[in-house]
Design a protein around this motif. Structure first.
Motif, PDB file in Angstrom:
ATOM      1  N   SER A   1      -0.389  -0.947  -6.693  1.00 14.07           N
ATOM      2  CA  SER A   1       0.240  -1.033  -5.152  1.00 14.07           C
ATOM      3  C   SER A   1       1.266  -1.418  -5.199  1.00 14.07           C
ATOM      4  O   SER A   1       1.889  -0.644  -3.915  1.00 14.07           O
ATOM      5  CB  SER A   1      -0.798  -2.684  -4.571  1.00 14.07           C
ATOM      6  OG  SER A   1      -1.135  -2.391  -3.299  1.00 14.07           O
TER       7      SER A   1
ATOM      8  N   LEU B   1      -8.677   0.271  -5.890  1.00 15.65           N
ATOM      9  CA  LEU B   1      -9.636  -0.461  -5.661  1.00 15.65           C
ATOM     10  C   LEU B   1     -10.856  -0.119  -5.808  1.00 15.65           C
ATOM     11  O   LEU B   1     -11.390  -1.622  -6.393  1.00 15.65           O
ATOM     12  CB  LEU B   1      -9.132  -0.333  -3.756  1.00 15.65           C
ATOM     13  CG  LEU B   1      -9.525  -1.491  -2.788  1.00 15.65           C
ATOM     14  CD1 LEU B   1      -8.859  -0.983  -1.479  1.00 15.65           C
ATOM     15  CD2 LEU B   1     -10.449  -1.219  -3.202  1.00 15.65           C
TER      16      LEU B   1
ATOM     17  N   VAL C   1      -4.537   4.610  -3.653  1.00 16.44           N
ATOM     18  CA  VAL C   1      -4.666   3.266  -3.961  1.00 16.44           C
ATOM     19  C   VAL C   1      -6.108   2.421  -3.714  1.00 16.44           C
ATOM     20  O   VAL C   1      -6.708   1.768  -4.583  1.00 16.44           O
ATOM     21  CB  VAL C   1      -3.726   2.515  -2.611  1.00 16.44           C
ATOM     22  CG1 VAL C   1      -4.725   1.670  -1.924  1.00 16.44           C
ATOM     23  CG2 VAL C   1      -2.570   2.627  -2.619  1.00 16.44           C
TER      24      VAL C   1
ATOM     25  N   PRO D   1       0.871   1.481   2.788  1.00 18.81           N
ATOM     26  CA  PRO D   1      -0.457   1.684   1.576  1.00 18.81           C
ATOM     27  C   PRO D   1      -0.677  -0.025   1.329  1.00 18.81           C
ATOM     28  O   PRO D   1      -2.174   0.037   0.928  1.00 18.81           O
ATOM     29  CB  PRO D   1       0.352   2.092   0.366  1.00 18.81           C
ATOM     30  CG  PRO D   1       1.622   2.566   0.972  1.00 18.81           C
ATOM     31  CD  PRO D   1       2.302   1.535   1.775  1.00 18.81           C
ATOM     32  N   ALA D   2      -0.067  -0.890   1.724  1.00 23.82           N
ATOM     33  CA  ALA D   2      -0.393  -2.111   0.454  1.00 23.82           C
ATOM     34  C   ALA D   2      -1.159  -3.501   1.842  1.00 23.82           C
ATOM     35  O   ALA D   2      -1.087  -4.896   1.166  1.00 23.82           O
ATOM     36  CB  ALA D   2       0.026  -2.456  -0.517  1.00 23.82           C
ATOM     37  N   SER D   3      -0.261  -3.445   2.408  1.00 22.45           N
ATOM     38  CA  SER D   3      -0.411  -4.758   3.593  1.00 22.45           C
ATOM     39  C   SER D   3      -0.576  -4.790   5.281  1.00 22.45           C
ATOM     40  O   SER D   3       0.201  -3.350   5.650  1.00 22.45           O
ATOM     41  CB  SER D   3       1.316  -5.224   3.627  1.00 22.45           C
ATOM     42  OG  SER D   3       1.608  -6.140   4.209  1.00 22.45           O
TER      43      SER D   3
ATOM     44  N   ASP E   1       0.212  -8.170  -5.826  1.00 24.34           N
ATOM     45  CA  ASP E   1       1.178  -6.669  -5.742  1.00 24.34           C
ATOM     46  C   ASP E   1       1.845  -6.944  -5.824  1.00 24.34           C
ATOM     47  O   ASP E   1       3.137  -5.341  -5.087  1.00 24.34           O
ATOM     48  CB  ASP E   1       0.304  -6.035  -4.551  1.00 24.34           C
ATOM     49  CG  ASP E   1       0.344  -6.134  -3.161  1.00 24.34           C
ATOM     50  OD1 ASP E   1       1.215  -7.087  -2.830  1.00 24.34           O
ATOM     51  OD2 ASP E   1      -0.273  -5.163  -2.431  1.00 24.34           O
TER      52      ASP E   1
ATOM     53  N   GLU F   1      -2.633   7.571   0.294  1.00 17.31           N
ATOM     54  CA  GLU F   1      -4.128   7.087   0.107  1.00 17.31           C
ATOM     55  C   GLU F   1      -4.900   6.813  -0.764  1.00 17.31           C
ATOM     56  O   GLU F   1      -6.089   6.168  -1.389  1.00 17.31           O
ATOM     57  CB  GLU F   1      -4.615   6.973   1.465  1.00 17.31           C
ATOM     58  CG  GLU F   1      -5.704   6.602   1.622  1.00 17.31           C
ATOM     59  CD  GLU F   1      -6.296   7.088   3.252  1.00 17.31           C
ATOM     60  OE1 GLU F   1      -7.082   6.519   3.835  1.00 17.31           O
ATOM     61  OE2 GLU F   1      -6.459   8.397   3.012  1.00 17.31           O
TER      62      GLU F   1
ATOM     63  N   LYS G   1      -6.550  -3.776   1.305  1.00 20.95           N
ATOM     64  CA  LYS G   1      -5.857  -2.324   0.508  1.00 20.95           C
ATOM     65  C   LYS G   1      -6.345  -2.069   1.964  1.00 20.95           C
ATOM     66  O   LYS G   1      -5.899  -1.016   2.765  1.00 20.95           O
ATOM     67  CB  LYS G   1      -5.383  -1.764  -0.584  1.00 20.95           C
ATOM     68  CG  LYS G   1      -5.277  -2.074  -1.938  1.00 20.95           C
ATOM     69  CD  LYS G   1      -3.731  -3.416  -1.035  1.00 20.95           C
ATOM     70  CE  LYS G   1      -3.287  -3.911  -1.902  1.00 20.95           C
ATOM     71  NZ  LYS G   1      -1.799  -5.266  -1.498  1.00 20.95           N
TER      72      LYS G   1
ATOM     73  N   ALA H   1      -5.435  -2.851   5.064  1.00 23.00           N
ATOM     74  CA  ALA H   1      -4.204  -1.921   5.718  1.00 23.00           C
ATOM     75  C   ALA H   1      -4.120  -0.594   5.509  1.00 23.00           C
ATOM     76  O   ALA H   1      -3.460  -0.080   6.247  1.00 23.00           O
ATOM     77  CB  ALA H   1      -3.358  -2.597   4.387  1.00 23.00           C
ATOM     78  N   LEU H   2      -4.466  -0.176   4.955  1.00 20.97           N
ATOM     79  CA  LEU H   2      -5.104   1.454   4.592  1.00 20.97           C
ATOM     80  C   LEU H   2      -5.657   2.297   6.029  1.00 20.97           C
ATOM     81  O   LEU H   2      -5.281   2.999   7.092  1.00 20.97           O
ATOM     82  CB  LEU H   2      -5.722   1.748   3.550  1.00 20.97           C
ATOM     83  CG  LEU H   2      -5.195   2.166   1.917  1.00 20.97           C
ATOM     84  CD1 LEU H   2      -6.329   2.584   1.221  1.00 20.97           C
ATOM     85  CD2 LEU H   2      -3.887   3.034   2.089  1.00 20.97           C
TER      86      LEU H   2
END
Length: 452
Positions: free
Chosen positions: A253, A225, A221, A265-267, A144, A218, A195, A198-199
């Protein structure tokens, strides 16, 4: 306010608006091209640089699939030079970056990266340091980072995330992307599934530490997803629409990271586990065949089990026993040393001052967790799909999901689950479990599931 979910990936470019979260979101990418045959549009995308020096960064694989075509398209109108990495397993470390400093011509006006993960990360960092804009021509929907503003690099044997810049443009030709090795397509799906956790980690940090959170990002993403999740079965047939959906989701992302100014938001925990595995392989001299997104896919299942474990805990019973008050520093150091070996000293030095070994501080943290326990349990229960569902999605795509397949022994897997969070100073489910004295128990619970 913009309805982010209604915009196509191409329409995300140039966004600049005040969000309901209170933050001004902007996307400093001029052009995004995703579709069949879009590589031919590259000369027009960078038309402003005609007659100027353009430096292409690629490896021997990406040269064959796209780099040669890029040179052909630019020949005559641009002053083109290039550097082609010959390494079979290129690492984004001091050596690979230093080589680019030696090779890049003076007065270069534009960098063109042809590749995916490592090529993109080192090109972004180089461009940021030298203040030269860069364009990424994607060759695989494997990670991403295409639209991200950070670069995960290896410094002194430790994976460290550095600030970078948005690319000037992203060009992802689906005719090229869908022909990437199957493992790279599967890696992209693994990175996207990450994700979910992560979220959820972001929600925990907001609830417990009042960390900034954006519901609109959020929502963006999650919408991408779910599209990828539904199309997972199309990965093995290289279905063009599936590959395009995954590519869009990976780009969005990265855009989300830039919009909030952090990789939240991604990790999350799944990425720390992935980085942990990557460092273990590297420190052991094993040039693993597994890509970042492959190990993220394994990590998201693992962390989903951590959420499942947490939601069933009786916090009052934990409080009554009082085990949470004691965190043995020597045991903590030993575990990190066993996992990270030659990089352990750097990680211990980085993290030890932010770990609560003091009983008074651990008591204070526990009371804060108690105040928010119902909210935290709700996050564990509603924000992450059942780990079995995540694993089934990976299986549909033929993707790796089992840590045993990565070559990890039962004991090192258990220890890595405890140590992974210490690569970053960022709150999530793994840190929460340590703060309530249950991380070791969670690690044993999850290990027994995978290593029956």
């Amino acid at each position: 306010m913009e309805d982010l979910c209604a915009l196509s990936v191409e329409e995300m470019t140039g966004l600049n608006y005040k969000c309901s979260c209170g933050k001004n979101h902007s996307v400093g990418i001029e052009t995004i091209k995703v579709g069949n045959g879009v590589i031919t549009e590259l000369p027009n995308v960078i038309k402003a640089y005609e007659g100027k020096k353009v430096f292409i960064i690629e490896d021997s694989h990406t040269y064959e699939v796209a780099g040669e075509k890029v040179e052909e398209l630019l020949r005559g109108k641009f002053k083109v030079s290039k550097y082609v990495y010959k390494e079979e397993h290129l690492h984004p470390n001091e050596l690979s970056l230093g080589r680019l400093i030696l090779e890049i011509p003076v007065d270069t006006s534009l960098i063109i990266a042809v590749g995916s993960g490592t090529i993109n990360d080192i090109s972004r960092f180089l461009g940021c340091k030298l203040r030269i804009p860069y364009v990424i021509v994607g060759t695989a929907p494997s990670m991403d980072g295409y639209a991200s503003v950070v670069s995960p690099l290896i410094k002194d044997g430790v994976k460290v995330t550095y600030d970078g810049v948005y690319p000037l443009a992203i060009v992802c030709d689906i005719d090229i992307m869908k022909q990437a090795p199957m493992q790279m397509l599967q890696a992209g799906l693994g990175d996207i599934l990450g994700k979910y956790t992560a979220l959820a980690d972001w929600h925990i940090a907001k609830t417990l530490n009042n960390e900034y959170f954006c519901p609109e990002v959020e929502k963006l993403v999650l919408s991408t997803l779910k599209k990828c999740e539904e199309a997972a079965a199309g990965v093995t047939s290289r279905d063009a629409k599936t590959v395009e959906n995954i590519t869009d989701a990976l780009i969005l992302s990265g855009v989300a990271i830039g919009m909030v100014g952090a990789s939240r938001p991604a990790s999350g925990g799944e990425h720390y586990i992935s980085h942990c595995y990557e460092m273990m392989f590297m420190n052991g001299g094993d040039n693993s065949k597994w890509l970042h997104g492959n190990t993220v896919g394994v990590g998201v299942g693992v962390v989903a089990y951590a959420y499942k474990f947490a939601k069933d805990l009786d916090i009052n019973e934990i409080l009554k026993k009082g085990d949470y008050l004691h965190l043995d520093k020597n045991k903590w150091i030993k575990n990190i040393t066993d996992v990270f070996t030659i990089s352990a000293t750097n990680i211990i030095e980085f993290k030890q001052d932010s770990i609560n070994f003091n009983e008074r501080e651990r008591e204070d943290t526990m009371h804060k967790i108690l105040e928010h326990w119902s909210e935290l349990k709700s996050i564990c229960d509603t924000k992450v799909p059942a780990p079995e569902d995540i694993i089934n999605t990976l299986k549909k795509a033929g993707a790796v999901w089992d840590p045993k397949e990565l070559g990890l022994s039962k004991e090192i897997f258990r220890k890595s689950l405890i140590a992974a969070k210490d690569m970053r100073n960022r709150y999530g489910i793994l840190q929460l479990l340590e703060d309530i004295g249950k991380l070791d128990d969670a690690a044993s619970y999850i290990t027994d599931i995978y290593y029956k």
